[in-house]
Enzyme design. Structure first.
Site, PDB file in Angstrom:
ATOM      1  N   CYS A 202     -22.558  19.890-102.182  1.00 50.87           N
ATOM      2  CA  CYS A 202     -22.189  19.534-103.645  1.00 50.87           C
ATOM      3  C   CYS A 202     -20.794  19.372-103.809  1.00 50.87           C
ATOM      4  O   CYS A 202     -20.030  19.905-102.952  1.00 50.87           O
ATOM      5  CB  CYS A 202     -22.573  20.890-104.601  1.00 50.87           C
ATOM      6  SG  CYS A 202     -24.456  21.226-104.612  1.00 50.87           S
TER       7      CYS A 202
ATOM      8  N   GLU B 194     -22.745  20.665-115.481  1.00 47.92           N
ATOM      9  CA  GLU B 194     -22.274  19.507-114.674  1.00 47.92           C
ATOM     10  C   GLU B 194     -23.433  18.287-115.108  1.00 47.92           C
ATOM     11  O   GLU B 194     -24.646  18.660-115.360  1.00 47.92           O
ATOM     12  CB  GLU B 194     -22.341  19.654-113.480  1.00 47.92           C
ATOM     13  CG  GLU B 194     -21.363  20.661-112.862  1.00 47.92           C
ATOM     14  CD  GLU B 194     -21.409  21.157-111.373  1.00 47.92           C
ATOM     15  OE1 GLU B 194     -20.230  21.355-110.893  1.00 47.92           O
ATOM     16  OE2 GLU B 194     -22.455  20.970-110.754  1.00 47.92           O
TER      17      GLU B 194
END
Length: 182
Positions: free
Chosen positions: A65, A114
């Protein structure tokens, strides 16, 4: 200092913040990505986050990520982070979940918040992880059966809905990406 791109609710960039200070109890919405790496045998690369990470230390998760830098194309950020965190060169990269979004809180109150497009990546080499980023890794059959990070647990049903074989997942529509990712 590494920066993240701050977003409004429509996914438009509204500024930047230092990555080192953005994650707290009131983490602002920002742009990120998740990647799921597969090898030539269609094994999935599962990683365990370094124990020194600010968020979710020591947790097993998807392959990699990260956050694109201001002005950086999100695909380029995926390629950059795979090289930095895992020493991997990308053979192929494809968008699969363009509009994934999540918000989760750690037990200590630190929040992840996010817009996080998801990519399928294939590689032909073995990982050489940076110990500051990755504690350990495993190649496993798809789908993984281990309990994973909260964002991976939210992504897995959506990925599995694309089909049982990751090689056959349809590409996501780039027009569905947050505007700041284009």
């Amino acid at each position: 200092m590494e920066q993240v791109v701050l977003l409004d609710e429509a996914g438009q960039a509204i500024g930047t913040a230092d990555k080192a200070t953005v994650h707290h109890e009131q983490t602002p919405l920002h742009l990120a990505f998740s990647s799921y790496v597969f090898d030539e045998q269609n094994r999935f690369l599962l990683t365990r986050r370094a124990l020194s990470k600010r968020t979710w230390p020591g947790v097993w998760t998807n392959s990699c990520c990260g956050h694109p830098a201001p002005g950086e194309a999100i695909r380029d950020a995926v390629i950059r982070r795979l090289k930095t965190e895992l020493g991997l060169d990308v053979d192929t990269i494809e968008l699969v979940l363009p509009s994934f979004r999540y918000r989760v809180a750690m037990p200590d109150g630190v929040v992840e918040n996010e817009m996080c497009p998801v990519y399928r990546v294939t590689v032909s080499d073995e990982p050489k992880p940076d110990p500051a980023e990755v504690e350990e890794f495993e190649w496993v059959a798809w789908p993984p059966v281990r309990k994973l990070s909260p964002w991976a647990e939210l992504q897995l049903p959506q990925l599995n809905a694309l089909g049982p074989d990751p090689r056959n997942w349809p590409a996501g529509d780039p027009s569905a990406l947050p505007p700041a990712a284009n």
